[in-house]
Design an enzyme around this catalytic site. Structure first.
Site, mmCIF file in Angstrom:
data_model
loop_
_atom_site.group_PDB
_atom_site.id
_atom_site.type_symbol
_atom_site.label_atom_id
_atom_site.label_comp_id
_atom_site.label_asym_id
_atom_site.label_seq_id
_atom_site.Cartn_x
_atom_site.Cartn_y
_atom_site.Cartn_z
ATOM 1 N NE ARG A 161 0.266 1.091 3.462
ATOM 2 C CZ ARG A 161 1.232 1.918 3.733
ATOM 3 N NH1 ARG A 161 2.479 1.513 3.762
ATOM 4 N NH2 ARG A 161 1.014 3.201 3.977
ATOM 5 N N GLY A 162 0.303 2.416 -0.017
ATOM 6 C CA GLY A 162 1.098 3.633 -0.181
ATOM 7 C C GLY A 162 1.160 3.948 -1.671
ATOM 8 C CB ALA A 163 0.351 7.044 -3.532
ATOM 9 N NE ARG A 215 -6.161 1.055 -1.481
ATOM 10 C CZ ARG A 215 -5.487 1.495 -0.408
ATOM 11 N NH1 ARG A 215 -4.208 1.175 -0.255
ATOM 12 N NH2 ARG A 215 -6.078 2.261 0.486
ATOM 13 C CD GLN A 256 -2.948 2.471 6.998
ATOM 14 O OE1 GLN A 256 -3.503 2.869 8.022
ATOM 15 N NE2 GLN A 256 -3.590 2.396 5.859
ATOM 16 C CG ASP A 288 -2.945 8.038 -0.851
ATOM 17 O OD1 ASP A 288 -2.843 8.524 0.292
ATOM 18 O OD2 ASP A 288 -2.630 6.869 -1.127
ATOM 19 C CG ASN A 335 -1.959 11.445 3.412
ATOM 20 O OD1 ASN A 335 -1.510 10.544 2.698
ATOM 21 N ND2 ASN A 335 -1.574 11.604 4.655
ATOM 22 C CE LYS A 336 -5.004 5.548 4.796
ATOM 23 N NZ LYS A 336 -5.997 4.808 4.001
HETATM 24 O O1 MRU Z 1 -4.364 3.216 2.498
HETATM 25 P P1 MRU Z 1 -2.882 3.371 2.354
HETATM 26 O O2 MRU Z 1 -2.107 2.716 3.441
HETATM 27 O O3 MRU Z 1 -2.403 2.960 0.970
HETATM 28 O O4 MRU Z 1 -2.645 4.931 2.487
HETATM 29 C C1 MRU Z 1 -1.351 5.433 2.416
HETATM 30 C C2 MRU Z 1 -1.268 6.878 2.649
HETATM 31 O O5 MRU Z 1 -2.239 7.541 2.915
HETATM 32 C C3 MRU Z 1 0.068 7.521 2.460
HETATM 33 O O6 MRU Z 1 0.201 8.637 3.285
HETATM 34 C C4 MRU Z 1 0.210 7.975 0.996
HETATM 35 O O7 MRU Z 1 -0.041 6.918 0.123
HETATM 36 C C5 MRU Z 1 1.553 8.511 0.706
HETATM 37 S S1 MRU Z 1 2.759 7.230 0.666
HETATM 38 C C6 MRU Z 1 4.263 7.877 0.337
#
Ligand code: MRU
Length: 366
Positions: A53-55, A90, A203, A244, A254-255
């Site tokens: 996960r993470g963009a 996603r 996370q 993201d 973002n999250k």
């Molecule tokens: O749902 P996730 O764990 O994929 O969400 C991740 C985030 O919100 C991160 O902050 C974002 O992707 C940036 S990662 C460098």
């Protein structure tokens, strides 16, 4: 980054096995499990079910997914099918669409007989480019941390709050929000990190805390609601988060919960920075609040909490009444006016159309 003495990326191609391998993040911090992704279905599940996960890492994984599919069937039909299946996984992280389009546009121009090799090499290149972008983000972010450190008493740490995991596990290596932190540690600057737990998937608690612990970075885990209180009492010098998808005019998705931290930071005059590679900018969107699609995930993530049980096994516990439904928007959007600056691979800019256009003049923005 290193786990023990060994250097890892979050995704890599294992030449000996001729297979793509990832760290399956669902088991961290309790177990380090490495798994092979073999089929298109594996790649799609790995992204949708958050083994990765993470963009930026979602983008890199999708690129490898296309490459593996093309090795099996290099036709246009197979390429289009892989694009569709991976794109469905996603909806919010724009790096997914960026990587899929990059691979598709490149491969469509190539003869089928050459596509497998070209796709494989481009997926490796996308990974390497991500690592280099994040390293650059770290160097630019380091300059900001240095300035804050210069205004503190000698030896007093720079207190940085971060939300979710925008660490090396969310990218191929270094991380975005964590890269300035890792560079500051390397430069001998004292830092201390407030790690938001980041409900519902935790996370922060599971991944960022593990990263900080494994890299020896002083940190404390806090509940999501503690940030405002710490800011009011002078215990936070800056906030750095990842994103993201950031609109071409600087709104930052973002999250879930990031927006509330930005509001609290504004109220307390605390700088709020967003670290991102330019692959996270959606050049087609101006108003992030209205235009960025927000992923709605399963309500089980809200009504249950995953972790290590008292008997040592890993599992979920239900925290709400049987009849209570959960609602689970996974991201929110922080309007650009609450963002102090964007830390990109090309440097720092204002979170605005003009600021972004100044760093990326080759992009035509409305
Ligand atoms: O749902 P996730 O764990 O994929 O969400 C991740 C985030 O919100 C991160 O902050 C974002 O992707 C940036 S990662 C460098």
């Amino acid at each position: 980054m290193k786990i023990g003495a060994k250097h890892y990326r979050s995704i890599w191609f294992n030449d000996a096995k001729q297979a793509v391998e990832i760290i399956d993040q669902r088991w961290l911090p309790h177990e380090l499990r490495i798994v092979e992704l073999k089929s298109l279905k594996d790649f799609a599940s790995a992204i949708a079910d958050m083994w990765v996960r993470g963009a930026p890492l979602i983008g890199a994984t999708a690129a490898f997914g296309i490459a593996e599919q093309i090795k099996k069937d290099p036709s246009d039909a197979s390429l289009n099918e892989a694009w569709e299946i991976l794109h469905e996984t996603r909806p919010t992280a724009i790096n997914l669409r960026w990587a899929l389009n990059d691979m598709r546009d490149l491969l469509k121009k190539m003869p089928e007989a050459k596509r497998a090799e070209i796709a494989h090499n481009r997926a490796l290149e996308i990974s390497d480019e991500d690592v280099e972008c994040n390293r650059q983000i770290g160097l630019h972010g380091l300059e900001i941390i240095k300035k804050i450190a210069a205004n503190k008493n000698p030896g007093e740490p720079v207190n940085i709050l971060t939300h979710c995991n925008a660490g090396w596990l969310a990218t191929v290596d270094w991380g975005t929000a964590t890269s300035p932190i890792y560079h500051a540690v390397e430069a001998g600057i004292a830092v201390h990190i407030w790690v938001d737990e980041t409900r519902p998937r935790n996370q922060g608690a599971q991944l960022t805390a593990w990263e900080m612990d494994s890299q020896g970075v002083p940190h404390h885990l806090i509940v999501d609601n503690a940030g405002g209180h710490l800011m009011q009492h002078g215990d936070v010098d800056m906030v750095i988060v990842g994103t993201d998808r950031t609109s071409a005019h600087g709104d930052v998705c973002n999250k879930i919960g990031t927006y509330l931290k930005a509001l609290a930071a504004k109220d307390n005059n605390i700088p709020f920075y967003v670290a991102l590679p330019s692959t996270t900018i959606d050049w087609t969107i101006k108003n992030g609040v209205l235009e960025i699609p927000i992923e709605e995930r399963h309500s089980d993530e809200v009504t249950k909490v995953w972790g290590k049980l008292e008997n040592g096994s890993l599992g979920a516990v239900q925290i709400s009444p049987d009849g209570t439904p959960g609602s689970n928007p996974a991201f929110d959007v922080t309007p650009s006016r609450l963002v102090t600056g964007l830390i990109t691979e090309r440097g720092l800019c204002e979170a605005s159309r003009e600021g972004i256009a100044g760093l990326f003049p080759e992009r035509v923005l409305d």
